[in-house]
Structure formats: structure tokens, C-alpha cells
Design an enzyme around this catalytic site. Structure first.
Site, PDB file in Angstrom:
ATOM      1  N   HIS A 109      26.626 -31.504  14.662  1.00 13.18           N
ATOM      2  CA  HIS A 109      26.019 -30.894  13.535  1.00 13.18           C
ATOM      3  C   HIS A 109      25.671 -31.714  12.472  1.00 13.18           C
ATOM      4  CE1 HIS A 109      25.027 -27.936  10.463  1.00 13.18           C
ATOM      5  NE2 HIS A 109      24.957 -27.101  11.364  1.00 13.18           N
ATOM      6  N   ARG A 162      18.539 -30.118  15.094  1.00 12.88           N
ATOM      7  CA  ARG A 162      20.043 -30.754  14.534  1.00 12.88           C
ATOM      8  C   ARG A 162      20.127 -32.278  15.307  1.00 12.88           C
ATOM      9  NH1 ARG A 162      23.830 -25.577  15.526  1.00 12.88           N
ATOM     10  NH2 ARG A 162      23.299 -24.628  13.601  1.00 12.88           N
ATOM     11  N   HIS A 169      29.933 -30.214  17.160  1.00 18.62           N
ATOM     12  CA  HIS A 169      29.923 -29.095  17.017  1.00 18.62           C
ATOM     13  C   HIS A 169      29.719 -28.058  18.095  1.00 18.62           C
ATOM     14  CE1 HIS A 169      28.853 -25.516  14.634  1.00 18.62           C
ATOM     15  NE2 HIS A 169      27.773 -25.359  15.080  1.00 18.62           N
ATOM     16  N   ALA A 183      30.864 -13.236  23.648  1.00 18.56           N
ATOM     17  CA  ALA A 183      30.267 -13.371  24.910  1.00 18.56           C
ATOM     18  C   ALA A 183      31.431 -12.481  25.815  1.00 18.56           C
ATOM     19  CB  ALA A 183      30.272 -14.597  25.563  1.00 18.56           C
ATOM     20  N   THR A 205      27.101 -24.767   6.975  1.00 26.07           N
ATOM     21  CA  THR A 205      25.772 -24.178   7.775  1.00 26.07           C
ATOM     22  C   THR A 205      24.525 -24.849   7.491  1.00 26.07           C
ATOM     23  OG1 THR A 205      24.611 -22.146   8.301  1.00 26.07           O
ATOM     24  CG2 THR A 205      25.553 -22.210   6.121  1.00 26.07           C
ATOM     25  N   GLU A 206      23.752 -24.709   8.643  1.00 22.99           N
ATOM     26  CA  GLU A 206      22.238 -25.242   8.305  1.00 22.99           C
ATOM     27  C   GLU A 206      21.607 -24.195   7.611  1.00 22.99           C
ATOM     28  OE1 GLU A 206      20.790 -26.145  12.484  1.00 22.99           O
ATOM     29  OE2 GLU A 206      19.076 -25.314  12.124  1.00 22.99           O
ATOM     30  N   PHE A 225      15.532 -21.462   9.558  1.00 23.48           N
ATOM     31  CA  PHE A 225      16.533 -22.394  10.374  1.00 23.48           C
ATOM     32  C   PHE A 225      15.660 -23.517  11.026  1.00 23.48           C
ATOM     33  CE2 PHE A 225      21.154 -21.915  11.726  1.00 23.48           C
ATOM     34  CZ  PHE A 225      21.624 -21.388  10.476  1.00 23.48           C
ATOM     35  N   GLU A 256      29.515 -20.017  25.198  1.00 17.63           N
ATOM     36  CA  GLU A 256      29.560 -21.640  25.226  1.00 17.63           C
ATOM     37  C   GLU A 256      30.197 -22.068  26.389  1.00 17.63           C
ATOM     38  OE1 GLU A 256      30.531 -22.905  21.251  1.00 17.63           O
ATOM     39  OE2 GLU A 256      30.615 -25.303  21.885  1.00 17.63           O
ATOM     40  N   ARG A 288      20.778 -27.735  21.152  1.00 19.53           N
ATOM     41  CA  ARG A 288      20.588 -26.401  20.977  1.00 19.53           C
ATOM     42  C   ARG A 288      20.130 -26.093  19.493  1.00 19.53           C
ATOM     43  NH1 ARG A 288      23.557 -22.866  18.087  1.00 19.53           N
ATOM     44  NH2 ARG A 288      25.533 -24.091  17.679  1.00 19.53           N
ATOM     45  N   ASP A 338      39.523 -23.691  27.955  1.00 19.63           N
ATOM     46  CA  ASP A 338      40.323 -23.217  29.303  1.00 19.63           C
ATOM     47  C   ASP A 338      39.717 -22.500  30.354  1.00 19.63           C
ATOM     48  OD1 ASP A 338      41.572 -23.619  26.816  1.00 19.63           O
ATOM     49  OD2 ASP A 338      43.202 -21.869  27.147  1.00 19.63           O
ATOM     50  N   LEU A 393      32.291 -27.064   8.819  1.00 21.14           N
ATOM     51  CA  LEU A 393      30.886 -27.044   9.143  1.00 21.14           C
ATOM     52  C   LEU A 393      30.246 -26.353   7.794  1.00 21.14           C
ATOM     53  CD1 LEU A 393      28.254 -26.864  10.940  1.00 21.14           C
ATOM     54  CD2 LEU A 393      29.261 -24.320  11.361  1.00 21.14           C
ATOM     55  N   GLN A 415      26.421 -31.576  21.115  1.00 19.16           N
ATOM     56  CA  GLN A 415      25.840 -31.610  19.833  1.00 19.16           C
ATOM     57  C   GLN A 415      26.798 -31.848  18.499  1.00 19.16           C
ATOM     58  OE1 GLN A 415      24.562 -27.676  17.842  1.00 19.16           O
ATOM     59  NE2 GLN A 415      22.510 -28.659  18.398  1.00 19.16           N
TER      60      GLN A 415
END
Lengths: 364, 558, 298
Positions: free
Chosen positions: B229, B273, B338, B14, B241-242, B113, B362, B373, B208, B239, B227
Site C-alpha cells: 500500500h 496502488r 498490505h 468473509a 487509507t486511500e 478511490f 483474503e 487489487r 492459518d 495504514l 500488494q
């Protein structure tokens, strides 16, 4: 649980260098990073270390463990302790220590930026507007795995060439360069090889220490050999390095075994060879005159092999992955799709694998 | 004092995307990041990025799936932007050089997904975040005009009369504290999952920028929505992954049952999820888990070829952190924290309530994820809203008055920092952080009760009291992790307090927020966001209506 | 055990002492050497850089020659030869396109590569096929007491480990085990698995020599009074160019460097001159005197 003695380097930032000794109760499979964080949390919060993801994806926590460059988060205490009877944790090599286990990574990042680490578009093949550049899985297989590099600098830390010659770009930057050289979207194939050929491509020793240090199996030394090979194919004999490797192949064809005298001439030229004269005289005094071997039996077979295996078409087959490649890990290309573009002498477009869809029809 | 038109705090996807947009709009841009940009937590995203590029798929389907996945708490105008921009965003990243997997026809390959009607997840093996981060950083590297301040920790966002002035930051390498005056500031510091011990987040994920924006007067939104996961490796909380389920992985309980048939008969393992996480937690709670308190994710039937090429990192995670080979063995999994749906409240222009302060990714909450999400929408959000934040910050900065950040602001922030740093004794940040993590794990998890939430509220308040006495033993100015640990703990405590306060207030169950005392969704009373603002008396709560454009709330079935 | 003996170019010319020592030592260890005058050069890593397909095919031919004679092992005495033969084996196993091309050209010269032969360095052969380093102990006639030997492996015998399939690529011990069995004391130093600098002797000699110098100095500082290497290319860097290497690191190194089979031969009681130590550029007498045998002035 086992008792784990750990020696950790402390120093930098104006404090004297020393090793602090800690003893921890840990499971054998505990990652070294976890051990360091335990020291920070429970014994000495002043221990400086760089870390973040703890899963080998951010590349922050490379250190030297008993001299070997390793990512702390995926190196377990048990096996290393069993092997050496100790765990000595030091900051990475080839970068100045800032403090404790934290090094200044400027030498590493500076070299990374020197290779122009971004796509240089080819004006003759602009990106298609509003849609992706079509690339077959076989084409992408050549560099599909290159994003595995997490820039942890373990290779950089382990590299003896860098340690002895600051001109060297180092394993990571060159492996990254490979990623751009083989990417069909990049338009600077020739220019990149030209540039690196003049820089430090030939300083790689092929010691493969970077291959062993890399936690992500990027195999930098093998990518560097790919680059040397492509530079030799694309540019030919120019630098001592390319003169040497191309000359070596020609040398072997002659008699099947190395003609050491000719090699010196090919690689160093007359002047360079003359510079070696005192050495040659010393060697002769020790009974080491360099004579020419008689040709091997079946020497003429080599001509058949040289003829069959020469030519530029391998450019597409050489790079990593796939049945067409060295590593054999990525999806396998059907033989038809892997067939090479027509080999013409000089143009970049022909020398380099192009996306299957990247034709005039695709870009009117 | 550094001076820029636009200052971006955080250099993950981002932040980098915002910086790129702002610099290409002709503004002078600085980027502050406590990590080198390539070490950002964006790299940890595995499965992929959604874009409705398939032949049957459309942005409309993507919008509906996202809204449904959000349990109707998402703002639909924001979701429309997200999904309409998805295709162009992914293609732009491809043009920047991102290395995606390809389909046989040369187009971008797509995988299934959770919660998605079609295969719309574009991916790069199981390291999509890393591939995108590299692609974007490569593009950013062309821009010699951008000044990236690597390994600087933000310690203050300065706003006066509702207008942002700049940022004060600490150089981790030298200990120097400097002012960064800016007409516009973009907060893009990512997640804050480190308040949980059972988190997939990196150590740097301490919120932060979100916390500093909150302290500066910005609203936070949807903070109660945390969330979990479904598939993490217990212990290390790495993690899985999905995408592992997207490629065909299945879940089994201790009795060998494919239990998702009972919870989501149609989508099975690829339900949203929140649904899958609750299913796993329920199986274990009701005694149908494995003895180690897990369920199993099975990939073995996918075959070695598929597993080792498309789920290559997963193979290594399993080997390194669980001693398991997923080609031949099942992976024990349990839900772990997650993703934070909540963050700095912005409108779809990425603007906050503070003029000149923008937020994305995020760290922010637009809200496109609402109460839950969907997988592979977070990478998309970072890029779409990162770009919007950068563009709007640049436009604003072009005509905004000069920033009024003064040396007095820097001195004040420095003084506050030294109150902590110069303390001669007190409690270590590690101990307080561990206690915070314990409180959050035990009381603010997948299932929530008023008793536990009130306990959490009380304990977080106590921890804030202890934090007032936090002690930084390390006095060095060079790479002082002890000091940054203490600062980050302060951020986490503030944000934990907000999460708990909002979770107590929301007396319904929606998406990731499940109250055992209010098990049903309550659209009549709760189709609204909770906003949190800092006040001397602690978090001040208020409401914001949900923007509904096309899709009226319906009951969710997967 | 009968093996196809692959001496490599250097041992047949400028480094003949390696061949001498190998032929002297091998029968005593129970290794029967079969010579093949048709073996070509392994490419030394350089042909791989100019044409990897050619490099692979040349070595496919070498391996096919041994296979045709019905032998299961090609014994090398050079880390680089070992590395190149193994690399070819890997390429031929993993790269089907390349394999097809190699098969085709071998057929043209009436040969066939089946992949049944295994290249092994003499050191590896001792460790894996002859019962291990300890089996040398009873054969020792002149224990190398007083020698503190820095083993210098040479990169290609070890790395990449998944090509070489030998031992820990950064922390090996087979050579030290042998040194111990011969009655000498192995020296632990980091440089033992580093690069000798040979590959860039022709590109940037000073850097190559500096590398050699660093490794020798590392061995010396850790107490070595001799070094030994299983690679004649390393031997060139460490011995032939030791004077230059010393200049680069500012130390008069004076480090005798033995070839691996020479070291074994000395322990078996052989005459140093028969083992070719006189051909070294660095005087080995300081080491030989410790063994009570005649010093051989350089």
C-alpha cells in the site's frame, strides 16, 4: 531512549499472583503494547496477553496502566512514567483473570448480548426492497460516530457501578443500545427504552470514568444520559430513577432551590420516606433540620424558562454530534432539516426521528 | 468431538457472511475463530467498499476498472460476479444495520478511490471495515443457532481421498484440543502479512487457514502477488487509507514536487496502488525523497472540518503513532505490505480442489484481484464470496455423506502439536519470525531481482530447518501465546516458501510483481496463474489459464 | 479577588456548615464573595436527565446573573454545581440550536448570556487564580500535622476533562498539593477519583452506600485518618451515610470527613465549631485531637 521500569501482573491459571519487574530501553513514545511484546520476544515468552491490530481498532489489548483502564497499543510509556514514576500493568477490572493480562470477557459480552444488539425491524416500515433506507446526513449524524466503539471493554473495566452492582449493564452495552434507539431503521424505540428502564439504566453514576477510559471518544456516560432523558420523555415517572430526575425538575420550579423534604417524598414515596426517618432524626440531633428554602429572587422567571424549554421536540436535538447536538463534531444540519417531527403523545413513530424519505410515498 | 454440517474457520467479514448464509439455508453451522469475531482484521479496513451505485456508473465500468487494475490477471467471470453483486451486497449490509455516510439526498455517500472511473466507494468515515463488521455481527447475533467458538486456533484441516472431513482446533483459553467434524469447511482466515515486518496487517494475520488448506492438499494461487500500500506510516506501518487521497490528499517528494504527474498524468494520486507504490519507492530510491526516506501525503488544504469528520481515525493514527497533526502538517509515508492477492485457489463457486472445502476473502484467491487489487474491492470480495462460499457449502453439505473425522485424526494432530510443545530446548519462535520478516523485507519487496529471490528461497529453507527445532518455553494450557506464536510461525513459513517459489517462476512484470530483470508484462507467456501445491519435495508449481470474457489485455495508463 | 458566590442548594440547607466554612475562610484567602439571592439550583445532574435543554437554560440564567454584575468568575463549592455550570457552558458554546433557544428565553426575562463568565470551584480558584497551593503556606497558623488526609475529589470537578478543563481527570494532584501546603500528609489511594455513590442513593441505596464504603475503606487502608472533599454531595455519602456504608463493606469505618474549606479553615487556625464540624454525623474529634484542638463529640 529512556530506561523504563515496568511491573507486570502475573497470575491466574492456578499460579500465585505476583508482579514481575522488567527494565527496558525504550523511546518515550513507545506504546505499552510494544513494550509488552518486547518482553515476550526478548525476556519472557510466557507472558500471556491479548492483542492483535496494534492500532486501536480491534479492541483486544485493554489493560490497566497504573490503575487506569487503557488500550495498550495507544498508550505511550513516557507520559505515564513521568506522571507516576512507574508503570504498573494489570489486567482489566470487572472481569475475572484468566492468566496474566488476559481476562475472561464473558461478563462483558453477556451484557452486550442482553441489549438485543441488532436492528429490530418495524413491521409498519419495512425496509425498501433493493435499495437503501434513505437517511439524511443530519439523521445519521446522531449515531454516525457510534461504530467507533471497538468493544475493548476499557469502559467496562473502569466502571465503579459495575464493580458494586452486577445488575448494571455497563457503559459499552448501554452506549450500544443508544445506537439502536436513535437509528431510524430500528422499530423498537419504545420497547427498548421500556426494557432498559426496568433493567439498570438508573444505576449509572455519571462518574464519567468511562468517558476518560474510552480510547475512541464514544463517551458512554453521555450516551447513557441521553437514554435516561429519552426514557423520561417516552415513559415518564415509573422507576425510582425516573421519579427522582423528573421530580427533581418539578421540585426546582417550585422555589428555585431544592426542597429536600419534597425530594424524598417524590423519589421514595411515603413508605420510603418513612424509612429515612431515623436518619432524619439523627441529622436533626446534629442541627441539620431540613427546612424549606424561601423562594429565590425572580422565581417567576423560572416559569418562563420551564414553559419555553419543555416539550418533547428535543428528542431529535439531544443526541450526540452536529450543531443540533451536544458534541458539535459531525456535519452541521441546516436548521430546516433539523426541525422536529410533530410531537404527539404516544406513538413511537412520532416520538422518534424517522428517515426523511421514510413516508408512505416511499413505501407504498 | 463437535459436529456440524458446515464449519467456518475464521470470523471476519468473509467467515461471518458464509456462516450467516449457511445457517439461513438450514444447515447446522459452527464458526471457529482465534479472535472474538469483532476483533477480526476486517475491522482495520478503512476507506470503503466499492459498488457502482452512482448515476453514471455501472457494474460494467466496475468490472473493467477491476480487470485493468488487476493487470489482466484477474479471472473475468469471477470479477463479473463480484461487480454485479456489489450493489445488492452493500444494500444488504445497509439493511443489516451498517452505518454508512450519507449524501444530502439521503442515499449512500460515495467517495473517489484509486483506479476507479467514478466515485463508487461507499464508506463509513474512515472505519468502513469496522462499521461493516459490526453490522454483520449484529445480524449474525440474531442467529442463536450458530455456535461461535471464540479464541480457538485451527491446528489441522483433515481431508481424505480429496474429501474434507473436518478440523482439529486448540481452545486458547483452556488448552483443550478438539475435533470439529463437518461435511463442509469454509476457510476464511484472512491475510498472512505478518511474514513482513513492514506490514499494515494485525498480529493475528498469519494465514492459518490458508496454510492448513495447503497442507491438506489444496492449491494456492497467485501467491507471488503481494500488494504494497502506497501510504503507510513508516515504523509502525499503520495504514493511511486511500480514502485520504480520494478526499483530495496529494503526494509530494522532498523537492516539493507533486511527482505523480510524471507517473500517472491523468489519475495522479488515484492511480492503482501498484503504480503509486512504485512511484513513491522510485522517488526515494532516486534521491528525491525526504531525508527520512519518505514522501509526504498532504491533507492540510482539505481543511479541518473535512479531515476531522471524514478521516477521523487517520487523525488519531497520526497523533498516536507519528506525533503528527494532519490538519496542519504533512504525513510522511512509504509503501508497506498490505494485502495478499494470493490464497487458496477457488473457482467462482468458492470451491477448492478438495471436495467440501471452500475458501473466501483474503485467505482465498478466486481470483478477482489478479496482480493488483483495487482499493475498496477487498471488503466487497469478503462479502460477495463469503456469501457464495456459505451458500455452496450449505448446498453441498445438505447432500454430502457424513464426515469421517475420527478420534485418530484428533490424536494425530494432538501428537504433532505436542512434538513442538513438549520439546525441552531449542530456538524461540520470536527469533525465527524476526529473521523471516527480515528475509521477506529485504528480498521480496516492491522491486524483485532473481538474486534476491534466490537468496530468499535459500534463507526460508534454512528457517524451516531451524523451525524443526522451535522451542515453546511456556507449558501452561491457559492462553499460551508462546505456543500459538510457534504454530503461526509454521503457517507463515509455509506460505512464504510458496510466495518466493512463485515469484522466482514468473519471469515478467505484472501488477504488484515487478522483476527488474523482466521489466515488461509478457502476455504471450504469462497470461496465466501460478498454482502451488504441497509435496514432500516442497512447493509444486503448475499453471492455470486466466479466464478472459470481455476484456482483452491492453497496456495500462492512469 | 471578587467572585460571584454560588453556594448551591445543599450548602444552604442540610450542609450549611459548608457555607459557614466558606464564608469564614474566603476573606482570609483574599476572595470577596458577592451573594446573588436570585441564583437557582444547578439541576444537580438530575434535571439534565429529565430535560437537558431546561437544565442548560437554567444555568444560562445563573451565569447571566453573574455576567450582569460584571463579574468574571462564579465560585462554586460543590463539584456537582461546578460540573453542571461547566456542562451548560459547553452546551451553549457547541450546540447552536440550543444556544438560540436559550438566548430567546433569556431575552423574554430580560437577560442575556454572553459566555464571559467562568465557573470555578474554590479549589480550582486557589490553584489557578490565587497563585497555587503554595500561597496558602504562609497563611497557615495551625499546621495540620499528624493528619493523613485522603482527598476525595468528587467526579464532576474533574470529568469529563474536556468539559471541566481542570486537571488530569483520573490522576489529579491539586487537592493533595493543598493538603501538603496545610501541613498535613496526603494519602495516595485509587478511590480518591472514584464515585461516592450519591447519584444512586435514591435509586438503589445499598449500592450507593457500598460505593461510599469502598472508597472510605480504600483511604483507610492506605493510612488515612481523615478525608476531605470539595463536594457536599460526596460529603452526604461519606459522612451522613457512613454508618450504612460501613455496613455494606463490613468495616466500622469511623472516618472523619471534612469539607474542603473546613480543612483550610482548621489550618488557618479557626475554631472547629465555627466551621460547623458539629453538624457532621461522624465524630471528627479523633482528627481534631491530633491538631491539639478540642475534640467535638458527635
Amino acid at each position: 531512549m529512556v530506561r523504563v521500569p515496568i511491573e507486570v501482573f502475573r497470575g491466574g491459571a492456578g499460579t500465585p499472583n505476583r508482579f514481575d519487574k522488567f527494565e527496558l530501553e525504550l523511546e518515550e513514545h513507545t506504546p505499552i503494547l510494544t513494550a509488552l511484546l518486547k518482553i515476550r520476544d526478548e525476556i519472557d515468552p510466557t507472558l500471556a496477553a491479548r492483542y492483535s491490530c496494534r492500532q486501536a481498532i480491534c479492541g483486544s489489548c485493554a489493560v490497566r496502566v497504573n490503575g487506569k483502564s487503557r488500550l495498550a497499543c495507544v498508550t505511550q510509556v513516557g507520559p505515564e512514567l513521568a506522571k507516576r514514576g512507574k508503570l504498573r500493568i494489570e489486567p482489566m477490572g470487572n472481569q475475572p483473570v484468566l492468566r496474566d493480562l488476559v481476562v475472561d470477557q464473558k461478563p462483558f459480552w453477556d451484557r452486550y448480548h442482553r441489549i438485543e444488539p441488532y436492528l429490530i425491524p418495524d413491521p409498519a416500515h419495512p425496509m425498501p426492497v433493493g435499495k437503501e433506507n434513505p437517511m439524511s446526513p443530519e439523521q445519521v449524524a446522531q449515531f454516525q460516530e457510534t461504530p467507533r466503539c471497538i468493544a475493548c471493554a476499557s469502559c467496562f473495566s473502569a466502571c465503579p457501578a459495575l464493580d458494586s452492582d452486577p445488575d448494571f449493564l455497563g457503559p459499552m452495552a448501554l452506549a450500544k443500545l443508544f445506537r439502536f434507539v436513535v437509528d431510524p431503521r430500528d422499530g423498537a424505540f419504545h420497547q427498548r427504552l421500556e426494557t432498559v428502564q426496568n433493567q439498570s439504566l438508573w444505576l449509572c453514576l455519571r462518574c464519567n470514568l468511562c468517558v476518560e477510559a474510552c480510547p475512541k471518544d464514544v463517551r458512554p456516560a453521555e450516551r447513557i444520559v441521553d437514554l435516561k432523558w429519552m426514557a423520561n420523555q417516552e415513559i415518564g415517572k415509573r422507576e425510582p430513577g425516573s421519579k427522582h430526575s423528573i421530580g427533581f425538575a418539578e421540585n426546582i420550579q417550585e422555589g428555585g432551590l431544592l426542597n429536600e423534604r419534597r425530594l424524598a417524598m417524590d423519589s421514595l414515596g411515603l413508605i420510603g420516606t418513612l424509612g429515612q426517618l431515623p436518619k432524619a432524626i439523627t441529622m436533626m440531633r446534629h442541627g441539620r433540620s431540613i427546612k424549606k428554602h424561601p423562594p429565590i429572587q425572580g422565581r417567576e422567571q423560572l416559569d418562563v424558562i420551564y414553559n419555553a424549554m419543555s416539550g418533547r421536540e428535543d428528542l431529535q436535538h439531544r443526541p450526540m454530534s452536529g450543531e443540533g447536538g451536544v458534541r458539535g463534531k459531525a456535519p452541521t444540519p441546516p436548521p430546516a432539516a433539523a426541525s422536529p417531527p410533530p410531537a404527539t403523545a404516544t406513538t413511537t413513530a412520532a416520538a422518534k426521528p424517522r428517515p426523511s424519505g421514510e413516508t408512505k410515498e416511499a413505501h407504498p | 468431538m463437535q459436529k456440524h454440517d458446515v464449519l467456518v474457520v475464521g470470523a471476519g467479514l468473509a467467515g461471518q457472511r458464509a456462516a450467516l448464509e449457511a445457517v439461513r439455508a438450514g444447515r447446522s453451522v459452527g464458526v471457529l475463530s482465534k479472535l472474538h469475531p469483532l476483533r477480526s482484521h476486517s475491522a482495520a479496513a478503512q476507506g470503503g467498499i466499492n459498488a457502482s451505485l452512482g448515476p453514471q456508473d455501472s457494474p460494467k465500468d466496475h468490472i473493467f476498472d477491476t480487470v485493468k487494475g488487476s493487470d489482466y490477471l484477474a479471472d473475468q467471470d469471477a470479477v463479473e460476479i463480484l461487480c454485479n453483486d456489489a450493489g445488492p451486497t452493500v444494500i444488504e449490509m445497509e439493511h443489516f444495520g451498517t452505518i454508512f455516510n450519507r449524501a444530502p439526498d439521503g442515499s449512500l455517500d460515495r467517495r473517489a478511490f484509486g483506479g476507479a472511473s467514478y466515485n463508487r466507494t461507499i464508506f463509513s468515515a474512515d472505519r468502513t471495515g469496522l462499521a461493516l463488521l459490526q453490522g454483520l455481527y449484529e445480524e449474525l447475533s440474531r442467529e442463536k443457532r450458530i455456535h461461535v467458538f471464540e479464541e480457538w486456533t485451527a491446528i489441522d484441516i483433515v481431508a481424505r481421498q480429496g474429501v474434507v472431513q473436518g478440523v482439529v482446533a486448540l481452545d486458547r483459553k483452556s488448552g483443550a484440543i478438539e475435533g470439529f467434524s463437518a461435511r463442509a469447511v469454509v476457510v476464511a482466515t484472512g491475510p498472512f502479512g505478518r511474514m513482513y515486518p513492514n506490514t499494515t496487517n494485525s498480529h493475528a494475520s498469519t494465514g492459518d487457514g490458508t496454510a492448513l488448506a495447503y497442507r491438506a492438499g489444496a492449491f494456492l494461487k497467485d501467491m507471488e502477488m503481494v500488494q504494497f500500500h502506497p501510504t503507510c506510516l513508516p515504523g509502525s506501518w499503520i495504514l493511511i487509507t486511500e480514502g485520504a487521497r480520494g478526499e483530495g490528499g496529494i503526494l509530494k517528494n522532498g523537492k516539493g514536487e507533486r511527482f505523480m504527474t510524471r507517473y500517472a498524468p491523468n489519475k495522479l494520486e488515484l492511480a492503482s496502488r501498484d503504480v503509486v507504490s512504485r512511484a513513491i519507492a522510485t522517488e526515494v530510491k532516486e534521491g528525491r525523497g525526504f531525508p527520512d526516506g519518505t514522501c509526504h501525503l498532504e491533507l492540510m488544504h482539505l481543511g479541518k472540518e473535512k479531515i476531522t469528520t471524514k478521516l477521523q481515525e487517520i487523525v488519531e493514527f497520526c497523533r498516536n503513532f507519528a506525533g503528527i497533526d494532519p490538519v496542519v502538517e504533512a504525513i510522511p509515508v512509504y509503501p508497506g505490505q498490505h494485502y495478499m492477492m494470493g490464497g487458496v485457489s477457488t473457482n467462482p463457486r468458492a470451491e477448492t480442489n478438495i471436495t467440501g472445502l471452500y475458501a473466501a476473502g483474503e485467505a482465498a484467491c478466486v481470483s478477482v484481484h489478479g496482480a493488483n487489487r483495487l482499493g475498496a474491492n477487498s471488503l466487497l470480495e469478503t462479502l460477495v464470496y463469503g456469501k457464495i462460499a456459505g451458500a455452496n457449502a450449505a448446498t453441498y453439505a445438505a447432500k454430502a455423506p457424513e464426515s469421517g473425522l475420527t478420534q485418530a485424526d484428533v490424536d494425530l494432530a494432538t501428537k504433532k502439536l505436542h512434538v513442538i510443545w513438549d520439546r525441552k530446548q531449542g530456538e524461540s519462535p520470536a527469533k525465527i519470525r524476526q529473521d523471516l520478516q527480515k528475509v521477506m523485507k529485504e528480498n521480496v519487496g516492491i522491486y524483485r531481482t532473481p538474486e534476491e529471490l534466490l537468496t530468499a528461497q535459500k534463507k526460508v529453507a534454512e528457517l524451516k530447518g531451524r523451525y524443526a527445532n522451535v522451542y515453546v518455553q511456556d507449558k501452561s494450557t491457559t492462553y499460551n501465546v508462546n505456543l500459538t506464536d510457534a504454530l503461526e510461525l509454521g503457517y507463515l513459513l509455509d506460505l512464504a516458501e510458496c510466495i518466493v517459489a512463485a515469484a522466482i517462476l514468473r519471469t515478467e512484470s505484472r501488477g504488484a510483481h515487478v522483476r527488474l530483470d523482466f521489466p515488461k508484462r509478457d502476455d504471450a507467456n504469462w497470461l496465466k496463474h501460478i498454482l502451488v501445491q504441497a509435496s514432500p519435495a516442497g512447493p509444486k508449481l503448475s499453471f492455470l489459464p486466466v479466464t478472459v470474457t470481455s476484456y482483452q489485455p491492453m497496456e495500462r495508463h492512469y | 479577588m471578587k467572585v460571584a458566590y454560588y453556594p448551591g442548594c445543599v450548602a444552604q440547607e442540610s450542609g450549611k456548615e459548608l457555607d459557614l466554612a466558606t464564608r469564614a475562610v474566603a476573606p482570609r484567602l483574599g476572595i470577596e464573595l458577592q451573594d446573588f439571592p436570585s441564583f437557582s439550583c444547578c439541576g444537580s445532574g438530575f434535571i439534565d436527565e429529565s430535560n437537558y435543554a431546561l437544565n442548560t437554560a437554567l444555568n444560562a440564567r445563573n451565569l447571566a446573573i453573574a455576567e450582569k454584575a460584571g463579574l468574571a468568575t462564579v465560585m462554586t463549592v460543590c463539584s456537582t454545581c461546578q460540573g453542571m455550570l461547566k456542562l451548560a457552558k459547553r452546551n451553549l458554546a457547541e450546540n447552536k440550536v440550543l444556544r438560540a433557544r436559550a438566548d430567546k428565553v433569556l431575552a423574554q426575562i430580560g437577560m442575556e448570556y454572553r459566555g464571559t463568565v467562568e465557573p470555578k470551584h474554590m479549589l480550582q480558584l486557589i490553584v489557578e487564580d490565587l497563585g497555587g497551593a503554595e500561597k496558602l503556606r504562609p497563611l497557615v497558623k495551625r499546621p495540620l500535622k499528624g493528619l493523613k488526609v485522603g482527598a476525595f475529589y468528587g467526579c464532576h470537578i474533574l470529568r469529563p476533562h474536556d468539559t471541566m478543563n481542570f486537571e488530569d481527570p483520573e490522576d489529579p494532584h491539586s487537592f493533595e498539593d493543598v493538603i501538603r501546603a496545610l501541613g498535613a500528609e496526603p494519602v495516595d489511594y485509587r478511590g480518591r477519583v472514584m464515585c461516592c455513590g450519591f447519584p444512586i442513593q435514591f435509586v438503589r441505596p445499598k449500592t450507593g452506600q457500598k460505593l461510599a464504603g469502598k472508597q472510605i475503606l480504600d483511604a483507610k487502608r492506605n493510612g488515612a485518618n481523615a478525608m476531605a472533599t470539595p463536594c457536599p454531595l460526596c460529603h452526604i455519602s461519606l459522612d451522613t451515610y457512613q454508618k450504612e456504608a460501613g455496613r455494606e463493606v463490613g468495616d466500622d469505618l469511623q472516618m472523619p470527613v471534612f469539607h474542603f474549606p473546613q480543612l483550610v479553615g482548621l489550618a488557618l487556625g479557626m475554631d472547629p465549631i465555627a466551621l460547623g464540624v458539629k453538624r457532621h454525623l461522624v465524630d471528627t474529634s479523633s482528627a481534631l485531637e491530633k491538631l491539639g484542638t478540642v475534640g467535638v463529640p458527635a
